[in-house]
Each structure stands twice: as structure tokens, then as C-alpha cells.
Design a protein around this motif. Structure first.
Motif, PDB file in Angstrom:
ATOM      1  N   SER A 377       0.917  -1.195   0.098  1.00 55.92           N
ATOM      2  CA  SER A 377       0.022  -0.024   0.021  1.00 55.92           C
ATOM      3  C   SER A 377       0.749   1.264   0.035  1.00 55.92           C
ATOM      4  O   SER A 377       1.954   1.276   0.722  1.00 55.92           O
ATOM      5  CB  SER A 377      -0.876   0.004   1.287  1.00 55.92           C
ATOM      6  OG  SER A 377      -1.518   1.282   1.228  1.00 55.92           O
ATOM      7  N   ARG A 378       0.425   2.354  -0.640  1.00 52.10           N
ATOM      8  CA  ARG A 378       1.155   3.527  -0.583  1.00 52.10           C
ATOM      9  C   ARG A 378       0.767   4.207   0.810  1.00 52.10           C
ATOM     10  O   ARG A 378       1.543   5.262   0.848  1.00 52.10           O
ATOM     11  CB  ARG A 378       0.494   4.485  -1.888  1.00 52.10           C
ATOM     12  CG  ARG A 378       1.084   3.925  -3.397  1.00 52.10           C
ATOM     13  CD  ARG A 378       0.512   4.914  -4.344  1.00 52.10           C
ATOM     14  NE  ARG A 378       0.876   4.486  -5.546  1.00 52.10           N
ATOM     15  CZ  ARG A 378       0.813   4.975  -6.826  1.00 52.10           C
ATOM     16  NH1 ARG A 378       0.222   6.097  -6.752  1.00 52.10           N
ATOM     17  NH2 ARG A 378       0.965   4.350  -7.980  1.00 52.10           N
ATOM     18  N   ASP A 379      -0.124   4.091   1.377  1.00 54.51           N
ATOM     19  CA  ASP A 379      -0.540   4.701   2.737  1.00 54.51           C
ATOM     20  C   ASP A 379       0.219   3.925   3.769  1.00 54.51           C
ATOM     21  O   ASP A 379       0.518   2.843   3.620  1.00 54.51           O
ATOM     22  CB  ASP A 379      -2.101   4.362   3.020  1.00 54.51           C
ATOM     23  CG  ASP A 379      -2.869   5.282   2.230  1.00 54.51           C
ATOM     24  OD1 ASP A 379      -2.375   6.375   1.467  1.00 54.51           O
ATOM     25  OD2 ASP A 379      -4.104   4.919   1.841  1.00 54.51           O
ATOM     26  N   ALA A 396       5.828   1.944   3.653  1.00 49.85           N
ATOM     27  CA  ALA A 396       5.285   3.299   3.167  1.00 49.85           C
ATOM     28  C   ALA A 396       5.212   4.166   4.507  1.00 49.85           C
ATOM     29  O   ALA A 396       5.390   5.576   4.317  1.00 49.85           O
ATOM     30  CB  ALA A 396       3.718   3.082   2.533  1.00 49.85           C
TER      31      ALA A 396
END
Length: 655
Positions: A377-379, A396
Motif C-alpha cells: 500500500s502507498r498509505d 510506506a
């Protein structure tokens, strides 16, 4: 037989608990006492600041009445002069009474009442004077007070002189009027010094009482903690003995939550409760067979832990719980926590307490699997236990915050910036506990100390009994969105050409200045500035030249502004300057002169050199209006008066 504490031990425990209660009550009383003392001291400062305001107003009114009397020689103004002087003379009477030996309490009270002080403030004024008259701040304030009283005495004598000369028919009083104005200026200076010192005294009092409160509280809290730790230690020892009592044993044995095994020093299992039998899959006959030993339940690799536990049990009577695995009858391994203790009065028999950790292990395995899935995930994602200790995080999050995994893992989750209000934290935790989730905008502190705006989403993780065991926090970087919102907000409140505050922000700035002046019993000023014959420049050279001129005017205005003052472009060629904390009309005049001196020069524009004049109108709060609209109209009216004159001029509003 269950263990029962002796009466002497119970009495000792009771006396220590009473001691802690007394210490806490003492702490509460002391904090209450210091709070009352601080409140009373601050009330004294407030009373003196208010008294100074009454004194200053009475003095100004007296000077004005004497001035009018000298001008129009109306006896009614002289009577008003005498009446207004009664307030500072009453304060003088109170000061002399308080500095007399012995102190004249009745005279001081009467003097303060004559000084028009509120009756409820008189006691605070007297005791604050007596307690702090030798303190540096109060000593300076009293010295200024004495100087002021000397000037008031001069004013009384000057008034008598004016009265005497008028009674003789003298019509030329210009020399006395000059002396009246001189006394007024000197008293104004002393009033400012008095207010400044009392403000410093207020801050000093607050600092001293705060430090004293914190110091004493720390001492009492440390004493309470030391005593409490000793009591907690004794309670812990008592609890261990109670655990070996028959009642506790029966209670635990009948419980289905905890497996209990009775063993001897040879490693045989002598008894087991139903929970232990169900956990291990054996019946009691199989588990207590003569040839069945504890080692038959233990996989290889745990012998060293078991030996250390047995050593602790025989040395101190118990061992702390430790994690291991046991074999089920069908061969599968069961993750457990094991603790043990000796039976009361026995040296070779004890109890083992076994807690099944299968569900907990499954949850942890599931969390690890989820963390692996979410790693892409980018979060930023944190997974923490119920207490908030971080168990895992994704890359991330490290990239977003600048922290390494080792700096975060095993520590409390950083969900907010350090200065986040407690109400927001409490609301988040309440939502998590009640609804199982929370979402909102907040800020987190990065490794380099900067704050990053994020969208935080939190979700609780529950076990089979719907008890929250963990929570997952997801951080989405919203810094770009926040920057755009900030830019849009700034554009809504500032002039797009000059970058100065616009009309919307002007009302807020002026409202703030008026509120501050009203609160401090001081002045502020509004300066309306208009470019004379700006329209012909636009018409002749074009609007781009007009814009060049407006930009240069704005730049010059910025050079003359103090930090607290505000510059506004209302639109077209109209500018406004809001001057806060204007000490006097003369001070405002000096500001106006500096501004005009800066503006009244030639301007180098793309069309060539241009000379333009400026008209400035000035309105002063509260003299020219106590409301924003009234003050604005006054300044605007004065500006049109200045505009009627040739060249660059300023004019004060005149009724």
C-alpha cells in the motif's frame, strides 16, 4: 487452610493506606490554598490596574475641566475640576495611610472608596499593598504612584492659581494653559509606566505561584509514590500467599478458563482440573498414571525454561509466567503460558497454571499475514495492540515519516502531533471503543521534526468474544490538499495584485485592534489613504501602469509598518492602515507623517517618472468612534477633508 493476614499486618497496612490518603488530602488542600492565593494576588493586580484606569480617567477629566475653565472661565468647569480631582486625591490618601506607622487601615479603606474603587476591591487593594510593597515590581509601582501624586498636587495648586487669576479678572492665561498641558503629558507618561510594571508583576506572580505549586506537588507525589510502592510490594506478597489458599485453589480449579495441574518434585502429575484435561485431550486416569511425567507433555527445546522455572519455584515459592508449548494427546502443539507455585506448607509439591494461547497466536498470525498483504500500500500502516504498542508497520509508513522500523516497532504508536488537543484524542479513543473505528484529519510529527497533515483511519480488531485485541491505523498524506486549501484561504483574504489584506480581512483586523484597545483601555487608529487623481493615470497610460504604481505604493507602505500594524487595500486606489496600541494623538501623527514622507516621492514606472499626491484621513478609537463602522466613517470623512487641500496631507477627524 487458606492464609489469613495477622491483625498486626492488617493494622500496619491500614495505617499506611491512611497515610497515603492524608498525603493526598494535604496535596489537594495545598493546591487549593495556592490556587486561592494566586487568585487573590491576581485579583489585587487586576484591582490596581482598574484603579489606575479610574485614576487616569479622573486626571484627564480634571485636566480637561481646568483647561475649559481657563478658556471660557465658566465656574461650572472649575467645580468639575475639583470633583474629578477627588479620585486621585482619595487614592493618595489611601497610599499615605498604608505607608504610615502604624498602618491606618480605616484611612486606607476610606481613601480607596473616595478614589471610586469598587467596594469589593478595597480589601484586595489593601492587603496586596501590604504583602508586596517591598517587592521590586510593587516598590517601583508605588514610586511611580508617589510621583503621580506630586504632579496631582501641582495640578491642584495650578487650578487654584487659575481660579485666583480669573477671579482677579485676568483674561490672558496662555502661560497657565501651557503648564496644564505639560502636567497632563507628565502624568500620561507615569500612567504608562505604572501599567507596564503591574503587567510585569502579574506575570511574575503567576510564574512564582506556578513553580511553587509544581515543586510542592512533586515532593508530595514522590512521597506518595514511594509509600505506595512499598504498600504495593507488601500487597503483592500477600496476594501470593492468598493464591496458595484452599479457597483460591478451589475457585481456580473449578474455572474453565485456566488449566491447573498438581505435580511433585519427580515430575509426576498428581491432579488436574477439567480445563486442563480438555486443553490437553487426556482424561484424569491417563494424565495421573505412575509412568506419565511432565516431560511427556513438553516438546524438545523447552527443558531449559522448565528447569529455570522449577529452580525459581523452590527458591522463592513461585515462578513468573513464561511462554512455551505442550503436546495435545493427538500430537499437535498447543501454545500456552505457564506459571507455578509451591503448595502451602509443602517443599516438594506444587501447582502449575496453564493458559491456552491458541486464539492469541492465531490472531497474531493473521495480523502478520495482513501486514504482508498491505505492505504494497502507498498509505502508511501501523498495527498495534490494545495498549497502543506498535507490533508491525509497512515500508510506506517509514518512507512517509522518515523513521526506521526499529525506531517505531515496540513503541507507542505516534497517532498525533504532540500538541494535539486532549479532546480530539479522547474523541478518537471513545469512537474506537464504542464503534470500532475512527476517521479524521490530523497531523503527525516526522523524524526531522516537521508536521505532516494526514487523513487517519483507525479500525479495531476483535477476538471471538468481541474483545478488542489490536487496532490498525492507516495514514494518507494530505499535505498537497492542505496546501491548496491554505492557498485558497489566503487568496480569499488578500488582494491579488498587492498581496495586502483585502476588505474581508480588514474588518477582522480592525475588530481585533478595537477589541484589544477596549480591553487594555488604550487607543488604536485607522488611516485612510487615497491616491489623488489616480484615474487620469489609468486613462492616459493604461491599467498596467496603474497597477505598477499601486504595487510600488504597497511596497513603500510595508517599509513603514510596525509588526502589529496592518495594511489593507480596499480596492482601486484606496489603502487603509490599522495602527494598534496608539499611545497618543501625537504618536499617530508621527506615523502619518512617516507614511506620507515615504509615499510623497516620484515613482519610476514603465511610462516614465510620475509624481502623485496622497490624502490621508485619521480616526482614533475611542475618541472618533467605539464601533468599527463609526470609526471607519470618521477616518473616511477626514480623508475627504485632506483631499480638499493641494498636495499630500493628513487630517484627523473632527466633529
Amino acid at each position: 487452610m487458606p492464609f489469613v493476614p495477622s491483625p498486626s499486618a492488617a493494622n500496619t497496612m491500614r495505617s499506611k493506606v491512611i497515610f497515603i490518603v492524608v498525603m493526598l488530602l494535604t496535596l489537594s488542600f495545598f493546591v487549593f490554598f495556592l490556587g486561592c492565593l494566586q487568585s487573590e494576588a491576581m485579583n489585587g493586580v487586576r484591582a490596581y490596574v482598574r484603579g489606575e484606569g479610574l485614576w487616569a480617567k479622573a486626571q484627564k477629566d480634571a485636566v480637561m475641566s481646568l483647561y475649559r475653565y481657563a478658556v471660557d472661565q465658566d465656574d461650572q468647569h472649575f467645580s468639575s475640576f475639583k470633583e474629578k480631582l477627588s479620585i486621585p486625591l482619595g487614592d493618595r490618601k489611601a497610599r499615605i495611610a498604608l505607608q504610615s506607622d502604624p498602618v491606618d487601615m480605616q484611612g486606607a479603606r476610606q481613601g480607596f472608596l473616595e478614589g471610586d474603587n469598587h467596594p469589593d476591591d478595597v480589601t484586595s487593594l489593601i492587603y496586596f499593598f501590604r504583602l508586596f510593597q517591598n517587592v521590586s515590581y510593587m516598590s517601583q509601582a508605588i514610586g511611580i504612584w508617589q510621583q503621580g501624586d506630586v504632579i496631582i498636587e501641582e495640578l491642584v495648586l495650578l487650578g487654584d492659581e487659575v481660579h485666583a487669576r480669573i477671579q482677579k479678572g485676568d483674561q490672558e492665561l496662555s502661560d497657565l494653559i501651557v503648564r496644564i498641558e505639560d502636567l497632563h503629558v507628565r502624568v500620561d507618561q507615569l500612567e504608562t509606566e505604572f501599567s507596564t510594571i503591574m503587567s510585569d508583576a502579574s506575570r511574575w506572580l503567576k510564574k512564582i505561584t506556578t513553580y511553587t505549586t509544581v515543586s510542592v506537588m512533586l515532593l508530595l507525589v514522590i512521597g506518595s509514590i514511594i509509600t505506595a510502592r512499598r504498600i504495593i510490594g507488601e500487597l503483592h506478597e500477600t496476594e501470593l500467599r492468598l493464591r496458595r489458599s484452599e479457597r483460591r485453589y478451589l475457585s481456580l480449579a473449578q474455572s474453565g478458563m485456566l488449566g491447573i495441574l498438581e505435580w511433585d518434585s519427580s515430575g509426576r502429575i498428581l491432579d488436574a482440573n477439567p480445563a486442563a484435561l480438555e486443553m490437553l485431550g487426556y482424561d484424569l486416569v491417563q494424565l495421573t498414571a505412575p509412568d506419565f511425567h511432565w516431560g511427556d507433555l513438553t516438546p524438545s527445546g523447552y527443558q531449559e525454561l522448565d528447569e529455570q522455572a522449577i529452580k525459581d519455584i523452590f527458591e522463592r515459592g513461585y515462578c513468573l509466567p513464561y511462554a512455551k508449548e505442550l503436546f495435545h494427546r493427538n500430537g499437535r502443539r498447543i501454545p500456552v503460558l505457564v506459571g507455578g507455585s509451591l503448595l502451602e506448607g509443602s517443599q516438594d509439591r506444587g501447582l502449575a497454571f496453564v493458559l491456552d494461547q491458541t486464539s492469541q497466536r492465531a490472531v497474531e498470525d493473521q495480523l502478520r499475514l495482513s501486514a504482508t498483504v498491505l505492505e504494497g500500500s502507498r498509505d502508511g500502516i501501523l498495527i498495534a495492540d490494545r495498549a497502543g504498542v506498535v507490533l508491525s508497520l509497512n515500508q510506506a509508513y517509514c518512507t512517509m515519516t522518515g523513521y526506521t522500523e526499529n525506531e517505531v516497532k515496540g513503541r507507542f504508536a505516534r497517532l498525533f502531533a504532540p500538541d494535539t488537543p486532549d479532546l480530539m484524542r479522547q474523541a478518537m479513543m471513545k469512537s474506537i471503543l464504542d464503534q470500532g473505528h475512527w476517521q479524521g484529519d490530523t497531523e503527525i510529527k516526522l523524524a526531522d521534526g516537521r508536521l505532516l497533515p494526514v487523513r487517519l483511519s483507525m479500525n479495531a480488531v476483535y477476538d471471538g468474544q468481541h474483545n478488542m485485541t489490536h487496532f490498525v491505523a492507516i495514514f494518507t498524506d494530505i499535505s498537497q490538499r492542505k496546501a491548496q486549501e491554505k492557498l485558497l484561504h489566503a487568496m480569499a483574504l488578500h488582494d491579488p495584485l498587492t498581496g495586502l489584506a483585502n476588505r474581508s480581512l480588514f474588518e477582522d483586523r480592525l475588530g481585533h485592534a478595537v477589541a484589544r484597545a477596549r480591553r487594555n483601555n488604550s487607543h488604536c487608529a485607522v488611516l485612510f489613504i487615497d491616491l489623488d487623481k489616480f484615474k487620469p493615470i489609468n486613462d492616459e497610460y493604461g491599467h498596467h501602469v496603474g497597477d505598477e504604481l499601486l504595487l510600488q505604493v504597497a511596497d513603500r507602505l510595508r517599509l513603514e509598518m510596525r509588526e502589529n500594524d496592518s495594511i489593507v487595500r480596499l480596492g482601486g486606489d484606496e489603502f487603509v492602515v490599522v495602527v494598534e496600541e496608539a499611545e497618543s494623538r501625537e504618536a499617530v501623527a508621527r506615523v502619518a507623517e512617516k507614511i506620507l514622507a515615504r509615499l510623497d516621492h516620484t515613482y519610476e514606472l514603465s511610462c516614465g517618472t510620475i509624481r502623485i499626491y496622497f490624502s490621508m484621513g485619521i480616526g482614533i478609537y475611542p475618541d472618533d468612534g467605539e464601533e468599527i463602522s463609526t470609526l471607519t466613517r470618521s477616518a473616511d470623512s477626514a480623508m475627504y477633508l485632506a483631499k480638499s487641500m493641494f498636495g499630500s496631507h493628513y487630517r484627523f477627524f473632527s466633529k
